[in-house]
Design an enzyme around this catalytic site. Structure first.
Site, PDB file in Angstrom:
ATOM      1  N   ASN A 138     -46.995   6.469 -26.832  1.00  0.00           N
ATOM      2  CA  ASN A 138     -46.516   6.363 -28.211  1.00  0.00           C
ATOM      3  C   ASN A 138     -47.194   5.233 -28.990  1.00  0.00           C
ATOM      4  O   ASN A 138     -47.384   4.153 -28.443  1.00  0.00           O
ATOM      5  CB  ASN A 138     -45.001   6.133 -28.219  1.00  0.00           C
ATOM      6  CG  ASN A 138     -44.255   7.301 -27.598  1.00  0.00           C
ATOM      7  OD1 ASN A 138     -44.663   8.452 -27.745  1.00  0.00           O
ATOM      8  ND2 ASN A 138     -43.182   7.002 -26.890  1.00  0.00           N
TER       9      ASN A 138
ATOM     10  N   GLU B 222     -45.984   2.260 -35.620  1.00  0.00           N
ATOM     11  CA  GLU B 222     -44.638   2.708 -36.017  1.00  0.00           C
ATOM     12  C   GLU B 222     -43.759   1.521 -36.406  1.00  0.00           C
ATOM     13  O   GLU B 222     -43.015   1.569 -37.387  1.00  0.00           O
ATOM     14  CB  GLU B 222     -43.979   3.479 -34.873  1.00  0.00           C
ATOM     15  CG  GLU B 222     -44.539   4.862 -34.655  1.00  0.00           C
ATOM     16  CD  GLU B 222     -43.882   5.524 -33.454  1.00  0.00           C
ATOM     17  OE1 GLU B 222     -42.963   6.328 -33.674  1.00  0.00           O
ATOM     18  OE2 GLU B 222     -44.262   5.228 -32.309  1.00  0.00           O
TER      19      GLU B 222
ATOM     20  N   LYS C 205     -45.950  10.835 -22.195  1.00  0.00           N
ATOM     21  CA  LYS C 205     -45.996  10.244 -23.532  1.00  0.00           C
ATOM     22  C   LYS C 205     -46.785   8.937 -23.600  1.00  0.00           C
ATOM     23  O   LYS C 205     -46.721   8.109 -22.709  1.00  0.00           O
ATOM     24  CB  LYS C 205     -44.564   9.951 -24.038  1.00  0.00           C
ATOM     25  CG  LYS C 205     -43.743  11.167 -24.383  1.00  0.00           C
ATOM     26  CD  LYS C 205     -44.340  12.024 -25.489  1.00  0.00           C
ATOM     27  CE  LYS C 205     -44.259  11.389 -26.851  1.00  0.00           C
ATOM     28  NZ  LYS C 205     -42.904  11.299 -27.373  1.00  0.00           N
TER      29      LYS C 205
ATOM     30  N   SER D 187     -26.752 -25.035 -43.463  1.00  0.00           N
ATOM     31  CA  SER D 187     -27.993 -24.259 -43.351  1.00  0.00           C
ATOM     32  C   SER D 187     -28.885 -24.769 -42.229  1.00  0.00           C
ATOM     33  O   SER D 187     -29.987 -24.264 -42.035  1.00  0.00           O
ATOM     34  CB  SER D 187     -28.760 -24.290 -44.675  1.00  0.00           C
ATOM     35  OG  SER D 187     -28.985 -25.630 -45.088  1.00  0.00           O
TER      36      SER D 187
ATOM     37  N   ASN E  19     -32.128 -31.708 -53.956  1.00  0.00           N
ATOM     38  CA  ASN E  19     -32.598 -30.597 -54.795  1.00  0.00           C
ATOM     39  C   ASN E  19     -34.112 -30.610 -54.980  1.00  0.00           C
ATOM     40  O   ASN E  19     -34.777 -29.577 -54.855  1.00  0.00           O
ATOM     41  CB  ASN E  19     -31.894 -30.628 -56.160  1.00  0.00           C
ATOM     42  CG  ASN E  19     -30.393 -30.429 -56.010  1.00  0.00           C
ATOM     43  OD1 ASN E  19     -29.909 -30.119 -54.917  1.00  0.00           O
ATOM     44  ND2 ASN E  19     -29.649 -30.595 -57.095  1.00  0.00           N
TER      45      ASN E  19
ATOM     46  N   LYS F 260     -33.808 -18.992 -48.131  1.00  0.00           N
ATOM     47  CA  LYS F 260     -34.651 -19.331 -46.981  1.00  0.00           C
ATOM     48  C   LYS F 260     -34.834 -18.216 -45.980  1.00  0.00           C
ATOM     49  O   LYS F 260     -35.957 -17.918 -45.565  1.00  0.00           O
ATOM     50  CB  LYS F 260     -34.097 -20.572 -46.294  1.00  0.00           C
ATOM     51  CG  LYS F 260     -34.378 -21.796 -47.110  1.00  0.00           C
ATOM     52  CD  LYS F 260     -33.618 -22.990 -46.674  1.00  0.00           C
ATOM     53  CE  LYS F 260     -33.521 -23.946 -47.834  1.00  0.00           C
ATOM     54  NZ  LYS F 260     -32.777 -23.391 -49.002  1.00  0.00           N
TER      55      LYS F 260
ATOM     56  N   GLN G 258     -29.635 -21.842 -51.448  1.00  0.00           N
ATOM     57  CA  GLN G 258     -29.732 -21.992 -49.999  1.00  0.00           C
ATOM     58  C   GLN G 258     -30.013 -20.645 -49.337  1.00  0.00           C
ATOM     59  O   GLN G 258     -30.562 -20.587 -48.244  1.00  0.00           O
ATOM     60  CB  GLN G 258     -28.425 -22.596 -49.473  1.00  0.00           C
ATOM     61  CG  GLN G 258     -28.451 -22.915 -48.001  1.00  0.00           C
ATOM     62  CD  GLN G 258     -27.350 -23.874 -47.624  1.00  0.00           C
ATOM     63  OE1 GLN G 258     -27.360 -25.045 -47.987  1.00  0.00           O
ATOM     64  NE2 GLN G 258     -26.359 -23.380 -46.912  1.00  0.00           N
TER      65      GLN G 258
ATOM     66  N   TYR H 238     -30.163 -26.490 -60.370  1.00  0.00           N
ATOM     67  CA  TYR H 238     -29.951 -26.077 -58.984  1.00  0.00           C
ATOM     68  C   TYR H 238     -28.552 -25.498 -58.805  1.00  0.00           C
ATOM     69  O   TYR H 238     -27.567 -25.978 -59.346  1.00  0.00           O
ATOM     70  CB  TYR H 238     -30.120 -27.273 -58.029  1.00  0.00           C
ATOM     71  CG  TYR H 238     -29.791 -26.908 -56.595  1.00  0.00           C
ATOM     72  CD1 TYR H 238     -30.749 -26.344 -55.774  1.00  0.00           C
ATOM     73  CD2 TYR H 238     -28.502 -27.066 -56.091  1.00  0.00           C
ATOM     74  CE1 TYR H 238     -30.442 -25.951 -54.471  1.00  0.00           C
ATOM     75  CE2 TYR H 238     -28.183 -26.689 -54.795  1.00  0.00           C
ATOM     76  CZ  TYR H 238     -29.161 -26.125 -53.988  1.00  0.00           C
ATOM     77  OH  TYR H 238     -28.848 -25.740 -52.715  1.00  0.00           O
TER      78      TYR H 238
ATOM     79  N   THR I  21     -56.249  15.537 -49.631  1.00  0.00           N
ATOM     80  CA  THR I  21     -55.298  15.347 -50.723  1.00  0.00           C
ATOM     81  C   THR I  21     -54.124  16.249 -50.362  1.00  0.00           C
ATOM     82  O   THR I  21     -54.327  17.317 -49.763  1.00  0.00           O
ATOM     83  CB  THR I  21     -55.874  15.758 -52.096  1.00  0.00           C
ATOM     84  OG1 THR I  21     -56.259  17.127 -52.042  1.00  0.00           O
ATOM     85  CG2 THR I  21     -57.089  14.904 -52.484  1.00  0.00           C
ATOM     86  N   HIS I  22     -52.915  15.804 -50.665  1.00  0.00           N
ATOM     87  CA  HIS I  22     -51.702  16.539 -50.269  1.00  0.00           C
ATOM     88  C   HIS I  22     -51.649  16.743 -48.751  1.00  0.00           C
ATOM     89  O   HIS I  22     -51.025  17.687 -48.281  1.00  0.00           O
ATOM     90  CB  HIS I  22     -51.611  17.900 -50.983  1.00  0.00           C
ATOM     91  CG  HIS I  22     -51.879  17.831 -52.451  1.00  0.00           C
ATOM     92  ND1 HIS I  22     -50.891  17.658 -53.393  1.00  0.00           N
ATOM     93  CD2 HIS I  22     -53.044  17.887 -53.137  1.00  0.00           C
ATOM     94  CE1 HIS I  22     -51.428  17.622 -54.603  1.00  0.00           C
ATOM     95  NE2 HIS I  22     -52.751  17.761 -54.473  1.00  0.00           N
TER      96      HIS I  22
ATOM     97  N   SER J 104     -42.742   6.637 -22.452  1.00  0.00           N
ATOM     98  CA  SER J 104     -41.369   7.098 -22.595  1.00  0.00           C
ATOM     99  C   SER J 104     -40.682   6.939 -21.251  1.00  0.00           C
ATOM    100  O   SER J 104     -41.297   7.102 -20.203  1.00  0.00           O
ATOM    101  CB  SER J 104     -41.362   8.564 -23.017  1.00  0.00           C
ATOM    102  OG  SER J 104     -40.138   9.161 -22.652  1.00  0.00           O
TER     103      SER J 104
END
Ligand code: ARG
Length: 497
Positions: A323, A328, A321, A61, A148, A363, A360, A355, A193-194, A315
């Protein structure tokens, strides 16, 4: 601060010879014999053949847990100091270990440390290097502890520091939002709303709704920090140790509130990581919802806000454009946070005490959530105060959708009409306006009276946007003076952190 999060992702120090994280071609290279032999140094006593080269890499690791180095060294310092105070180490031995750990940390910080996959993880890399530097006394450091309790301690220290950094960014973001809300306490926009225009609200009120979401997130992160701040050190492998140890002392040296109460639970518990990932997933969800609004609002169709160019990209093919990449991406990255939470829950759900090597795998999910959340908060904290509200466009949009229809119904109720009947009357008036392509406020008093005789000249006061928002003048309402009061309360809360 955000730079800190990104820096964590890239790791520090030299990559091992055979692989570097993020370099896939390196990942699949065959390891050298030297490194295969090395693991024999670590537990060779019990084994009659070296670990298989691929298994060595598969079980290692160090490529990612090296991020824990600074916390691992802090834990080792406290452990050695404590062993001296209980008489397990002499003062000279402790001094040598402390100096050696200082030197190891310096090597890591300077990028001079040679990480070795054969030494499996951050703990054994550091301990082996310590012994190379100071000789056999380095081998005494592991007395009365295990990887551990060591890794459980490192993770808590890491997450505590990460939480503190995250809360700084979150506070910066909230401060930006509340400041903007103050500036727009009486800026009128449509409330939805909606995603259909519903009633006029003030932009400041909408911004304070965002702040409420984030205030709850702050509370969850703070709760998580309070619960994680206990020290597993001394639990050793699972059952504690036969050496005289002082768990209160190591806990205090590391800034923990107390030692954990049960040695088995100490090495098996990863609730704190799950709690953090849950709080972070919810916070990322909130950032995603805010992002969605920003993406909509910056579109030509809404045009409510303008983001400064420095937070946008263009773009490669369409020259016109601009963006909203930052919102996003934040919206997209919220998926990781959810994924990491589910990964950790799944990782832990079937593990018997205590353990298991499964742990491991905790992480990368945890680190990724810390980095993702930290970077997203930083981007938002920088961007939100810099965005510009297009007040005229917002007002026009609020006028366009019969947003004061409820105000007309309420007006009739005040004149003695039952609410359901008032609802029906206003519905007819709106249908008329749809046909005539105009707003309720454009109708003459005569036309309005043709829908209900109780409508008087003063009706136009409630049909205006400003009249509508000002009328919602109660705690939690959208009236400008309520927004001003809510801004003050939010500022006080932020100042008390
Ligand atoms: N690298 C290990 C982990 O992250 C450290 C603990 C290893 N313990 C063990 N008994 N193999 O969980």
């Amino acid at each position: 601060m955000g730079r800190h999060f990104t820096a964590l992702k890239q790791g520090s120090g030299k990559m091992s010879k055979v692989e570097s994280p993020g370099n896939d071609s390196g990942r699949w290279q065959i390891m050298s014999d030297r490194e295969t032999e090395n693991s024999q140094e670590l537990w060779g006593g019990r084994f009659s053949e070296p670990t298989d080269a691929f298994v060595q890499r598969f079980t290692a690791s160090e490529a990612f847990d090296r991020q824990l180095a600074v916390y691992d060294i802090a834990g080792s310092r406290a452990h050695a100091e404590m062993l001296m105070s209980t008489g397990v180490l002499t003062a000279d031995e402790n001094a040598a270990i402390q100096q050696g750990l200082t030197d190891v940390l310096a090597e890591i910080e300077q990028g001079a440390f040679e990480w070795s996959v054969a030494r499996e993880d951050v703990h054994m890399n550091i301990e082996a290097r310590l012994t190379e530097l100071i000789g056999d006394v380095g081998k005494k450091l592991h007395t009365g502890r295990s990887r551990n309790d060591q890794v459980a301690t490192d993770l808590r220290l890491y997450l505590r520091a990460a939480l503190d950094a995250i809360n700084v960014e979150l506070t910066r973001l909230q401060t930006g939002i509340v400041t903007l809300a103050d500036q727009h306490a009486s800026t009128v926009m449509p409330g939805f709303t909606h995603l259909q225009v519903a009633q006029p609200v003030t932009f400041g009120h909408h911004l304070l709704a965002w702040n409420e979401m984030l205030e709850r997130d702050y509370g969850r992160l703070t709760d998580c920090r309070a619960r994680l701040n206990v020290s597993p050190l001394g639990a050793a492998a699972l059952a504690g140790t036969t050496f005289p140890i002082d768990r209160d002392a190591t806990a205090a040296m590391l800034g923990f509130d107390a030692p954990t109460r049960n040695s088995l639970d100490s090495v098996a518990d990863r609730d704190f990581a799950i709690e953090f990932c849950a709080a972070a997933a919810l916070l990322m969800n909130h950032l995603s919802r805010i992002s969605e609004e920003l993406v909509l609002w910056t579109s030509a169709q809404f045009g409510f806000i303008t983001l400064p160019d420095r937070f946008c990209t263009g773009s490669s093919i369409m020259p016109q454009k601009k963006n909203p990449d930052v919102p996003e991406l934040v919206r997209g990255k919220s998926g990781r946070a959810t994924g990491n939470l589910v990964a950790l829950l799944t990782l832990m759900k079937s593990q018997p005490l205590a353990y298991n090597k499964d742990n491991q795998e905790d992480k990368e999910a945890l680190f990724d959530t810390v980095i993702t959340l930290g970077d997203c908060l930083r981007a938002f904290a920088d961007m939100i105060p810099a965005m510009e509200a297009n007040e005229t466009t917002m007002r026009q949009a609020a006028l366009a959708g019969f947003s004061t229809a409820t105000d007309l119904a309420d007006y009739l109720v005040r004149a003695g009409v039952a609410f359901r009947d008032a609802h029906e009357v206003v519905g007819k008036a709106v249908a008329h306006c749809v046909n005539a392509d105009c707003d309720l406020a454009d109708l003459s008093l005569e036309t309005l009276q043709s829908f209900h005789g109780d409508i008087k000249e003063d009706v136009f006061e409630v049909l205006t946007l400003d009249g509508s928002v000002a009328a919602r003048d109660h705690f939690g309402g959208t009236a400008p003076n309520q927004v001003k009061a809510a801004v003050k309360a939010a500022q006080d809360l932020l100042a008390s952190r």
